[in-house]
Write a protein that holds these residues in place. Structure first.
Motif, PDB file in Angstrom:
ATOM      1  N   HIS A 192      21.393  -0.835  27.421  1.00  0.00           N
ATOM      2  CA  HIS A 192      20.504  -1.717  26.629  1.00  0.00           C
ATOM      3  C   HIS A 192      21.270  -2.547  25.683  1.00  0.00           C
ATOM      4  N   PHE A 193      22.281  -2.043  24.905  1.00  0.00           N
ATOM      5  CA  PHE A 193      22.940  -2.701  23.942  1.00  0.00           C
ATOM      6  C   PHE A 193      23.725  -3.732  24.460  1.00  0.00           C
ATOM      7  N   GLY A 194      24.273  -3.304  25.897  1.00  0.00           N
ATOM      8  CA  GLY A 194      25.047  -4.240  26.818  1.00  0.00           C
ATOM      9  C   GLY A 194      24.569  -5.470  27.104  1.00  0.00           C
ATOM     10  N   ILE A 195      23.269  -5.338  27.355  1.00  0.00           N
ATOM     11  CA  ILE A 195      22.512  -6.373  27.874  1.00  0.00           C
ATOM     12  C   ILE A 195      22.221  -7.428  26.798  1.00  0.00           C
ATOM     13  N   LEU A 196      21.911  -6.853  25.638  1.00  0.00           N
ATOM     14  CA  LEU A 196      21.777  -7.504  24.275  1.00  0.00           C
ATOM     15  C   LEU A 196      23.112  -8.324  23.995  1.00  0.00           C
ATOM     16  N   MET A 197      24.222  -7.775  23.965  1.00  0.00           N
ATOM     17  CA  MET A 197      25.426  -8.270  23.675  1.00  0.00           C
ATOM     18  C   MET A 197      25.726  -9.540  24.631  1.00  0.00           C
ATOM     19  N   THR A 198      25.711  -9.238  25.979  1.00  0.00           N
ATOM     20  CA  THR A 198      25.717 -10.250  27.079  1.00  0.00           C
ATOM     21  C   THR A 198      24.904 -11.475  26.492  1.00  0.00           C
ATOM     22  N   GLN A 199      23.675 -11.079  26.462  1.00  0.00           N
ATOM     23  CA  GLN A 199      22.759 -12.625  26.221  1.00  0.00           C
ATOM     24  C   GLN A 199      23.263 -13.106  24.714  1.00  0.00           C
ATOM     25  N   ARG A 200      23.730 -12.457  23.676  1.00  0.00           N
ATOM     26  CA  ARG A 200      24.059 -12.862  22.476  1.00  0.00           C
ATOM     27  C   ARG A 200      25.255 -13.789  22.671  1.00  0.00           C
ATOM     28  N   VAL A 201      26.147 -13.484  23.476  1.00  0.00           N
ATOM     29  CA  VAL A 201      27.296 -14.168  23.498  1.00  0.00           C
ATOM     30  C   VAL A 201      27.510 -15.295  24.587  1.00  0.00           C
ATOM     31  N   SER A 202      26.198 -15.402  25.293  1.00  0.00           N
ATOM     32  CA  SER A 202      26.364 -16.314  26.606  1.00  0.00           C
ATOM     33  C   SER A 202      26.701 -17.743  26.309  1.00  0.00           C
ATOM     34  N   ASN A 203      26.475 -18.422  25.154  1.00  0.00           N
ATOM     35  CA  ASN A 203      26.621 -19.635  24.600  1.00  0.00           C
ATOM     36  C   ASN A 203      28.149 -19.647  24.198  1.00  0.00           C
ATOM     37  N   GLN A 204      29.090 -18.674  23.839  1.00  0.00           N
ATOM     38  CA  GLN A 204      30.236 -18.756  23.670  1.00  0.00           C
ATOM     39  C   GLN A 204      31.307 -18.670  24.839  1.00  0.00           C
ATOM     40  N   THR A 205      32.350 -19.437  24.422  1.00  0.00           N
ATOM     41  CA  THR A 205      33.345 -19.392  25.785  1.00  0.00           C
ATOM     42  C   THR A 205      34.604 -18.589  25.192  1.00  0.00           C
ATOM     43  N   MET A 206      35.283 -18.341  26.181  1.00  0.00           N
ATOM     44  CA  MET A 206      36.414 -17.602  26.151  1.00  0.00           C
ATOM     45  C   MET A 206      37.590 -18.586  25.484  1.00  0.00           C
ATOM     46  N   SER A 207      38.369 -18.042  24.594  1.00  0.00           N
ATOM     47  CA  SER A 207      39.433 -18.789  24.063  1.00  0.00           C
ATOM     48  C   SER A 207      40.603 -19.155  25.331  1.00  0.00           C
ATOM     49  N   GLY A 208      40.889 -20.418  25.523  1.00  0.00           N
ATOM     50  CA  GLY A 208      41.678 -20.969  26.452  1.00  0.00           C
ATOM     51  C   GLY A 208      41.028 -21.191  27.767  1.00  0.00           C
ATOM     52  N   ASN A 229      37.380 -22.179  29.958  1.00  0.00           N
ATOM     53  CA  ASN A 229      35.884 -22.972  29.604  1.00  0.00           C
ATOM     54  C   ASN A 229      34.974 -21.937  30.502  1.00  0.00           C
ATOM     55  N   VAL A 230      35.115 -20.600  30.157  1.00  0.00           N
ATOM     56  CA  VAL A 230      34.174 -19.698  30.790  1.00  0.00           C
ATOM     57  C   VAL A 230      33.231 -19.066  29.653  1.00  0.00           C
ATOM     58  N   SER A 231      32.003 -18.583  30.039  1.00  0.00           N
ATOM     59  CA  SER A 231      31.298 -17.954  29.115  1.00  0.00           C
ATOM     60  C   SER A 231      31.802 -16.387  28.812  1.00  0.00           C
ATOM     61  N   MET A 232      31.465 -16.029  27.462  1.00  0.00           N
ATOM     62  CA  MET A 232      31.994 -14.879  27.221  1.00  0.00           C
ATOM     63  C   MET A 232      31.207 -13.620  28.086  1.00  0.00           C
ATOM     64  N   ALA A 233      30.113 -14.117  28.318  1.00  0.00           N
ATOM     65  CA  ALA A 233      29.152 -13.050  28.833  1.00  0.00           C
ATOM     66  C   ALA A 233      29.736 -12.482  30.136  1.00  0.00           C
ATOM     67  N   TYR A 234      30.600 -13.021  30.820  1.00  0.00           N
ATOM     68  CA  TYR A 234      31.050 -12.549  32.128  1.00  0.00           C
ATOM     69  C   TYR A 234      32.030 -11.318  31.585  1.00  0.00           C
ATOM     70  N   ALA A 235      32.530 -11.237  30.456  1.00  0.00           N
ATOM     71  CA  ALA A 235      33.195 -10.069  30.004  1.00  0.00           C
ATOM     72  C   ALA A 235      32.414  -9.049  29.569  1.00  0.00           C
ATOM     73  N   TYR A 236      31.319  -9.389  28.765  1.00  0.00           N
ATOM     74  CA  TYR A 236      30.420  -8.420  28.223  1.00  0.00           C
ATOM     75  C   TYR A 236      29.394  -7.715  29.354  1.00  0.00           C
ATOM     76  N   ALA A 237      29.304  -8.434  30.452  1.00  0.00           N
ATOM     77  CA  ALA A 237      28.370  -8.042  31.598  1.00  0.00           C
ATOM     78  C   ALA A 237      29.108  -6.806  32.076  1.00  0.00           C
ATOM     79  N   ALA A 238      30.214  -6.527  31.943  1.00  0.00           N
ATOM     80  CA  ALA A 238      30.914  -5.197  32.365  1.00  0.00           C
ATOM     81  C   ALA A 238      30.209  -4.178  31.599  1.00  0.00           C
ATOM     82  N   ILE A 239      29.684  -4.203  30.789  1.00  0.00           N
ATOM     83  CA  ILE A 239      29.182  -3.064  30.022  1.00  0.00           C
ATOM     84  C   ILE A 239      27.957  -2.460  30.618  1.00  0.00           C
ATOM     85  N   PRO A 240      26.830  -3.443  30.694  1.00  0.00           N
ATOM     86  CA  PRO A 240      25.791  -2.906  31.476  1.00  0.00           C
ATOM     87  C   PRO A 240      25.798  -2.683  32.866  1.00  0.00           C
ATOM     88  N   VAL A 241      26.618  -3.391  33.558  1.00  0.00           N
ATOM     89  CA  VAL A 241      27.055  -3.273  35.237  1.00  0.00           C
ATOM     90  C   VAL A 241      27.692  -1.915  35.349  1.00  0.00           C
TER      91      VAL A 241
END
Length: 195
Positions: free
Chosen positions: A108-124, A126-138
């Motif tokens: 539940h909270f992994g999906i919420l966090m993935t959606q919340r950070v989908s507009n942010q990119t990882m430093s260095g 040009n990839v969405s941070m959602a790819y990292a946070y998606a590991a939690i719900p998956v």
């Protein structure tokens, strides 16, 4: 029907473990590249540290499915020794319910966090941070299937209840007071040296 579900779970857990192994290799490779560029070429990479961290996150969450399925998560083995044999299935069901509750919260909270950070990119990168946070719900979803399959296999008699003590080292195994072993005078004592 049970066999079909267990075969499906086995393939799903193998897939999760394969992804975990690949992510571990990727993480180690990127970490090595980071050290090489920083200390050998004196020109640190801007993206490899973030990529290695993301790969390690995926490795941990995907490997959780195989860990749950094998019963290798932290188990308090003393409880299994104290509980009467007829109540062990009840204890196992209670443990599975607790695991499912925690995994459902992670999903539940992994999906919420993935959606919340989908507009942010990882430093260095040009990839969405959602790819990292998606590991939690998956990973939690894969682990949930594995937990249910383990309980199903136990309730159907295909696997024994309780933790698998076959892989425990002699230092970790608990001493059963019902089994007495005569001590030899020339054998070293546990936790000490010879007299």
């Amino acid at each position: 029907m049970v066999d079909l579900l267990l075969r499906f779970e086995r393939q799903l857990t193998r897939l999760a473990m394969a992804v975990a192994v690949v992510m571990l290799v990727v993480s180690v490779s990127f970490s090595f590249y980071q050290v090489l560029t920083r200390f050998v070429f004196n020109a640190p990479s801007t993206w490899s540290e973030v990529a290695a961290r993301t790969a390690m996150i995926w490795c941990v969450f995907m490997a959780a499915a195989a860990t749950f399925r094998g019963g290798y998560m932290m188990a308090v083995e003393a409880i299994y020794k104290v509980v009467p044999g007829r109540l062990v299935p009840v204890l196992e069901v209670a443990i599975v319910l607790c695991c499912l509750l925690v995994l459902a919260v992670l999903i539940h909270f992994g999906i919420l966090m993935t959606q919340r950070v989908s507009n942010q990119t990882m430093s260095g990168m040009n990839v969405s941070m959602a790819y990292a946070y998606a590991a939690i719900p998956v990973g939690a979803g894969f682990a949930m299937v594995a937990v249910l399959a383990r309980l199903l296999a136990q309730l159907s008699g295909r696997e024994a209840f309780g933790p698998d003590l076959d892989d425990a080292s002699p230092e970790v195994e608990m001493h059963d007071p019902r089994q007495t072993v005569p001590e030899s005078t020339d054998a070293p004592r546990r936790g000490g040296t010879r007299p």
